[in-house]
Design a protein around this motif. Structure first.
Motif, PDB file in Angstrom:
ATOM      1  N   LYS A 168      -7.340   4.587  -0.177  1.00 54.53           N
ATOM      2  CA  LYS A 168      -5.990   4.115   0.143  1.00 54.53           C
ATOM      3  C   LYS A 168      -5.443   4.731   1.429  1.00 54.53           C
ATOM      4  CE  LYS A 168      -2.556   3.947  -2.721  1.00 54.53           C
ATOM      5  NZ  LYS A 168      -1.802   2.764  -3.087  1.00 54.53           N
ATOM      6  N   SER A 222      -1.127   1.938  -7.180  1.00 49.01           N
ATOM      7  CA  SER A 222      -1.248   0.526  -6.850  1.00 49.01           C
ATOM      8  C   SER A 222      -2.432   0.334  -5.895  1.00 49.01           C
ATOM      9  CB  SER A 222       0.044   0.020  -6.216  1.00 49.01           C
ATOM     10  OG  SER A 222       0.455   0.894  -5.191  1.00 49.01           O
ATOM     11  N   ASN A 239      -3.425  -0.909  -3.111  1.00 51.79           N
ATOM     12  CA  ASN A 239      -3.157  -1.371  -1.743  1.00 51.79           C
ATOM     13  C   ASN A 239      -3.286  -0.185  -0.813  1.00 51.79           C
ATOM     14  OD1 ASN A 239      -0.518  -0.794  -3.371  1.00 51.79           O
ATOM     15  ND2 ASN A 239      -0.105  -0.168  -1.263  1.00 51.79           N
ATOM     16  N   SER A 276       2.213  -3.908  -2.470  1.00 43.89           N
ATOM     17  CA  SER A 276       1.401  -3.753  -3.682  1.00 43.89           C
ATOM     18  C   SER A 276       0.809  -5.091  -4.110  1.00 43.89           C
ATOM     19  CB  SER A 276       2.255  -3.190  -4.814  1.00 43.89           C
ATOM     20  OG  SER A 276       2.836  -1.967  -4.421  1.00 43.89           O
ATOM     21  N   GLU A 299       6.439  -2.007  -9.652  1.00 47.65           N
ATOM     22  CA  GLU A 299       5.883  -0.828 -10.290  1.00 47.65           C
ATOM     23  C   GLU A 299       6.786  -0.312 -11.416  1.00 47.65           C
ATOM     24  OE1 GLU A 299       6.255  -1.326  -7.150  1.00 47.65           O
ATOM     25  OE2 GLU A 299       4.340  -1.028  -6.138  1.00 47.65           O
ATOM     26  N   HIS A 334       7.755   2.010   2.879  1.00 45.06           N
ATOM     27  CA  HIS A 334       6.737   1.755   1.868  1.00 45.06           C
ATOM     28  C   HIS A 334       6.789   0.262   1.570  1.00 45.06           C
ATOM     29  CE1 HIS A 334       4.504   4.208  -1.308  1.00 45.06           C
ATOM     30  NE2 HIS A 334       4.123   2.969  -1.503  1.00 45.06           N
TER      31      HIS A 334
HETATM   32 MG    MG Z   1       2.099   2.288  -4.727  1.00 44.13          MG
END
Ligand code: MG
Ligand code: TXA
Length: 349
Positions: A64, A152, A154, A160, A189, A254
């Protein structure tokens, strides 16, 4: 809406149905060997690894490109498994009983014989745990008989994934297996909650990341336990103080698309695509996606990441986002949108 059987490429050969017992067995074997497997949950797709193996967990951070200061959520099959990892308080017992399996993550003190790798919790003396509700996640956890660290699926800081196809696009050539469980029901999430003074610097429950379970639902579940009201404490403020204990993962930028994002749009500028909400979408955009034409927040949450991804594929200069008013789930949606729109050079993962 389930997307099983949808042709995906490239990397499509790594996608197998989460309903297939042989695929679950393959996933369990890979995970026990320290490999990564992506799997669906009711919130978003997770990038899973054996949470007891530092080496396996290190692969998550590497894949990630996630800073190792940002701890991971550990997924377990049930409360009994969670008890081997963390210490429960009466409030934690109550929340687990009420919301598990489901989209709630509890940040609790690490138990004395906790087998969880220190890397998974970024060296903290707390561990974030949750029991997912998605049938594939549940079957996988039963088959593998290990706690699974799973952020997640991604690249760090990006949008995500809510379908197996999204994971193929981001990581198709880097993973041995992606389990397909259709589109995620919630699309946001889990709600992350810390409960004790030693964790938050404050007394009482604290929402570190808003999600599908709202503060009002948490308060209702904790009723009678003589605790202060739950509050939302995040990087950008909210109810309560941001200074005391920001969750390491609550970064200002984010969930970010490649295109810039403009919030509170009440008109459309030339070249913009529109992320609309409600029955009166702004006109004049190069392209428009409506989170929910009827103004339904559950539908909007479930569509959020998929529509951001789809607008990101369009030839537009910017994404103009209409206001998403309201409380509860609307607050979680606005939280994600604010981070998607935040300056990228500051506080990004
Ligand atoms: Mg995440
Ligand atoms: O819905 C979800 O929670 C998804 C699915 C896959 O289960 N997972 C997920 O994981 O969103 P991730 O790694 O993207 O987010 C973990 C969040 C971060 O904000 C992190 O800072 C916080 O949980 N967290 C984890 N451990 C923590 C700890 N010990 N103390 C405070 N915050 C913690």
């Amino acid at each position: 809406m389930r997307n099983q059987g949808t042709p995906v490429s490239p990397g499509a050969d790594v996608v197998r149905s989460g309903d297939d017992p042989a695929a679950l067995e393959q996933a369990a074997t890979l995970l026990r060997a320290g490999e990564l497997v992506a799997f669906p949950t009711e919130t978003v797709y997770g990038l899973g690894a054996d949470a007891t193996s530092g080496e396996a967990v290190a692969r998550i951070y590497e894949t990630k490109a996630r800073p190792s200061s940002n701890p991971l959520i550990v997924h377990v099959a049930g409360v009994a498994e969670a008890r081997r990892i963390v210490r429960f308080s009466p409030a934690a017992e109550r929340l687990a009983e009420r919301f598990w399996p489901g989209p709630l993550t509890l940040v609790l003190p690490r138990g004395p014989d906790s087998p969880i790798s220190l890397l998974a919790s970024a060296g903290l003396d707390t561990v974030a745990v949750r029991v997912p509700a998605h049938p594939t996640a549940r079957s996988l956890l039963r088959a593998v008989r290990l706690p699974l660290a799973a952020p997640s699926a991604n690249p760090s800081g990006k949008i995500s994934p809510t379908t197996a196809q999204d994971v193929v696009e981001d990581f198709g050539d880097q993973l041995p297996l992606i389990l397909d469980g259709g589109s995620c029901e919630h699309g946001l999430e889990s709600t992350v909650v810390a409960l004790t003074e030693e964790q938050t610097g404050l007394d009482g429950p604290c929402v570190l990341r808003p999600g599908a379970i709202t503060i009002d639902e948490l308060d209702a579940a904790l009723c009678g336990l003589d605790l202060p009201q739950a509050r939302f404490m995040a990087h950008q403020g909210g109810r309560g103080s941001a200074a005391a204990m920001p969750s390491p993962g609550m970064l200002r930028s984010h969930y970010a698309p490649t295109h810039p994002v403009r919030l509170h749009a009440t008109e459309v500028h030339p070249g913009e695509g529109v992320l609309a909400f409600g029955p009166n979408p702004l006109s004049g955009g190069v392209v428009t996606r409506n989170l929910s034409a009827s103004g339904n927040l559950r539908e909007a949450a479930a569509n959020l990441y998929a529509m951001l991804r789809s607008l990101d594929r369009e030839q537009i200069s910017r994404i103009a986002v209409m206001p998403v008013p309201g409380s509860g789930l609307a607050e979680a949606i606005r939280d994600r949108l604010q981070r998607a729109a935040a300056p990228r050079d500051e506080g990004n993962e």
